[in-house]
Design an enzyme around this catalytic site. Sequence first.
Site, short mmCIF file in Angstrom:
data_model
loop_
_atom_site.label_atom_id
_atom_site.label_comp_id
_atom_site.label_asym_id
_atom_site.label_seq_id
_atom_site.Cartn_x
_atom_site.Cartn_y
_atom_site.Cartn_z
N LYS A 56 60.17 51.23 64.06
CA LYS A 56 59.76 49.83 64.21
C LYS A 56 59.52 49.63 65.69
O LYS A 56 60.45 49.76 66.49
CB LYS A 56 60.88 48.92 63.71
CG LYS A 56 60.71 47.44 64.01
CD LYS A 56 61.83 46.61 63.36
CE LYS A 56 61.72 45.13 63.67
NZ LYS A 56 62.78 44.34 63.00
N GLU A 97 59.69 42.06 66.72
CA GLU A 97 60.98 41.37 66.78
C GLU A 97 61.87 41.93 67.89
O GLU A 97 63.05 42.18 67.69
CB GLU A 97 61.68 41.45 65.42
CG GLU A 97 60.88 40.78 64.31
CD GLU A 97 61.59 40.74 62.95
OE1 GLU A 97 62.42 41.63 62.69
OE2 GLU A 97 61.30 39.82 62.17
N ARG A 112 55.90 51.64 61.25
CA ARG A 112 55.83 50.39 60.50
C ARG A 112 54.73 49.46 61.02
O ARG A 112 54.50 49.36 62.23
CB ARG A 112 57.16 49.66 60.56
CG ARG A 112 58.24 50.39 59.79
CD ARG A 112 59.55 49.66 59.95
NE ARG A 112 59.85 48.74 58.89
CZ ARG A 112 60.35 47.52 59.08
NH1 ARG A 112 60.53 47.04 60.30
NH2 ARG A 112 60.65 46.75 58.06
N ARG A 155 50.67 34.20 61.47
CA ARG A 155 51.48 35.42 61.38
C ARG A 155 50.99 36.36 60.29
O ARG A 155 51.02 37.58 60.44
CB ARG A 155 52.96 35.04 61.12
CG ARG A 155 53.82 36.25 60.83
CD ARG A 155 55.28 35.86 60.71
NE ARG A 155 56.06 36.95 60.13
CZ ARG A 155 57.33 36.84 59.78
NH1 ARG A 155 57.97 35.70 59.95
NH2 ARG A 155 57.97 37.86 59.27
N ASP A 158 56.75 38.48 54.84
CA ASP A 158 58.04 39.17 54.99
C ASP A 158 58.91 39.13 53.73
O ASP A 158 59.85 38.35 53.67
CB ASP A 158 58.81 38.55 56.16
CG ASP A 158 60.02 39.38 56.55
OD1 ASP A 158 60.26 40.40 55.91
OD2 ASP A 158 60.71 38.98 57.50
N GLU A 187 56.33 49.58 51.62
CA GLU A 187 57.74 49.23 51.88
C GLU A 187 58.13 48.03 51.03
O GLU A 187 57.62 46.93 51.21
CB GLU A 187 57.96 48.93 53.37
CG GLU A 187 59.41 48.57 53.69
CD GLU A 187 59.67 48.35 55.19
OE1 GLU A 187 59.19 49.15 56.01
OE2 GLU A 187 60.36 47.37 55.53
N GLU A 234 67.37 40.03 50.44
CA GLU A 234 67.47 39.13 51.59
C GLU A 234 66.95 37.72 51.27
O GLU A 234 67.58 36.73 51.61
CB GLU A 234 66.67 39.71 52.77
CG GLU A 234 66.61 38.80 53.97
CD GLU A 234 65.84 39.39 55.15
OE1 GLU A 234 65.35 40.53 55.03
OE2 GLU A 234 65.74 38.73 56.19
O1 GCW Z 1 62.80 40.34 57.06
C1 GCW Z 1 63.08 40.67 58.37
C2 GCW Z 1 64.58 40.71 58.45
C3 GCW Z 1 65.08 41.51 59.62
C4 GCW Z 1 64.44 42.89 59.56
C5 GCW Z 1 62.94 42.72 59.64
C6 GCW Z 1 62.21 44.04 59.55
C7 GCW Z 1 65.40 44.98 60.18
O2 GCW Z 1 65.05 39.40 58.51
O3 GCW Z 1 66.48 41.60 59.51
O4 GCW Z 1 64.92 43.74 60.57
O5 GCW Z 1 62.49 41.93 58.58
O6 GCW Z 1 61.77 44.36 58.46
O7 GCW Z 1 62.09 44.74 60.54
#
Ligand code: GCW
Length: 720
Positions: free
Chosen positions: A307, A311, A344, A356, A385, A407, A413
């Site tokens: 990654k 973020e 990723r 986004r 997401d 993925e 979550e």
């Molecule tokens: O959905 C988000 C999550 C993060 C996660 C990120 C990702 C591992 O809230 O916790 O980080 O995606 O997929 O990188």
Amino acid sequence: MIRIRTLSLLLTILLLSGLSSHAEDGYRLWLRYEKIPNKNILKEYSSQINSIYFEGNSTTIFAAKEELLNGLTGLLGSEIKEINRIKSTGSVVLAVYSSSKLLNELNIAGQLSDLGNEGFLILTTTVKNKKSIVITANTDVGVLYGVFHFLMMIQTNQPIDKINFASAPKIKLRLLNHWDNLDRFVERGYAGFSIWDWHKLPDYIYPQYKDYARANASIGINGTVLTNVNANARVLTEDYLIKVTALANVFRPYGIKVYLTARFSAPIEIGGLKTADPLDNNVRQWWNKKVEEIYKLIPDFGGFLVKANSEGQPGPQNYGRSHSDGANMLADALKPFGGIVMWRAFVYSNETPEDRAKQAYNEFKPLDGKFKDNVLVQVKNGPVDFQPREPFHPLFGSMPKTPLMMEFQITQEYLGQATNLVYLAPMYKECLESDTFTKGKGSTVTKIIDGSIDNHTLTGIAGVANTGTDRNWTGHLFGQANWYAFGRLAWNHQLSSEEIADEWIRMTFSNSKEIVASIKKVMLSSHEYCVNYMTPLGLHHIMGWDHHYGPAPWIKEKHRADWTSVYYHRADSNGIGFDRTATGSNATSQYATQVNNNFSSLETCPDEFLLWFHHLPWNYKMKSGRTLWDKICYKYNWGVNGVRGMIKIWNSLEGKIDPMRFKHVKMLLSIQEKEAAWWRNACLLYFQTFSKMPIPIEYEQPDKTLDYYMSLEFPYAPGI
Ligand code: GCW
């Protein structure tokens, strides 16, 4: 007298409660191997199986033999002999075809030629003139997969007197991704701590490690990324690599390779270099050496998952380089050893003035053709997401020169975490079966990730794991079904959600028609209910800040706009929804024309994605004649009522399944009902501040105020 009565009462209670020799705490997953309760079926199988004959001496063949022996002994409730000559009927024969003298007499070379390195063939036939069941393959691991399939057939009470069944996986890399940190915290984990006890490794090997490998092998998972994508470079230090080696050694017999996440800045953090620039020679040398060191310890190491520049994670863009520069540097280091890079595509930035949902496509599409041939780009199923429902990611079909890896998220979550029963196979299937139209009608996401459309042989699918130290592995017992479904679909995406549920229920609970039918009903509708009590009609990303637990459509004015709820639902006095058509962000233009037209037009856009793609007035007339506001109210209530229906069905199983699992699920379902109603009430009250319309009286009215819902805080919610 009294004593005897008490004793017999106790016995009756024990019998009625279905207490078996094992506590039904969920530990054994779908590999319970309990004695078949139906006498006729048991007799039928027992008359056809009495011994095991095997050839080969690899750890994989031994694992296959051990599993078969334990499985059959448990299921048939009698001892199964290991024999070294076939003298009578009733043997199960395990052998790799090409090296078996015994199987030479069978005319099956043709059948095996299509099965590749992992496929298997199960055959009821005669060997040495004796009726036998042959489980064979081109490789040891193929035999192992065949054994698990055969055990599944018996666990689900399928006939075995005329088996002629061959199967081979359609996707090459079938991986779990663990978001597990070295301190055993699991990001977005809801089942306790990480099962990897790094502190005690490499010397202390828990039985769970092997059971984890067995469970994965039973559904064809052939790789595991042990560490979080929000990576810690320390796992690449010698001390930790020795620990990783110990796990790799446990998993190897089960056909499972280990992979690690590579923190892009590792050359600085653990290598003492001043830069991690992928075009810097010292940096490249450092990675080359590191990879060499890894392969000395783990000769079948799988590769890296990365990654980068997402973020807050470091990446090649920190040095003005591209994602392909970064990926290719690691690919070059891994190439001599046969390793791969999974890079990723989950990238977006608040600083980029763009929807986004469009950003990953904008960044990655221009890089098509620029990646080395041992790189896969790993793409989440949807463009935002892991939301309860998303349209498929527009990158699928848009990078024909690059193998794209799917993925999925198995850990829930955004789908009720570990308190909600949500069977995810229908969600996975919905994405896989979506038609991208990128190469004309029928260019499904499936055909892109299995490589068939663009002729890729390197193909992959990953699921973010939901496992932890909880005794039942997944927190919610039904979380196991999602792990199971992910593996089964990774092996064979043509299986239906229903077929997979059927297998899982029979193995996990019972073959009783009533039990299977009832639980299947609960499972198959659960995802649709969840979508509706959380985010109906294409709403998305309106959950609690950071921990993502519960509803919070009011989240606004945070340091990142793209992490707020108002960014996504855009509710105002005029209406609600994100205009992603040409009059808005034009995200629809990232799809093929047919798909773009379909989503852009209000005539054809499915209700499921209406507010994902359109901003509509509250009194907009839906196809059903309802106003949009009424429809939103209807949908939220439909979801809540659905959960109540699930509870009714579940309660009807009391006394029919063991009390331990019955109660476990019952308690969780009652939490789910509360949470569903909470979602509905909080969202409707909040949206009502804009719509200014009443919640139609035929629906249950919220019993608390919006202020109350907004005041709730969950500082210790799990997973963050
Ligand atoms: O959905 C988000 C999550 C993060 C996660 C990120 C990702 C591992 O809230 O916790 O980080 O995606 O997929 O990188």
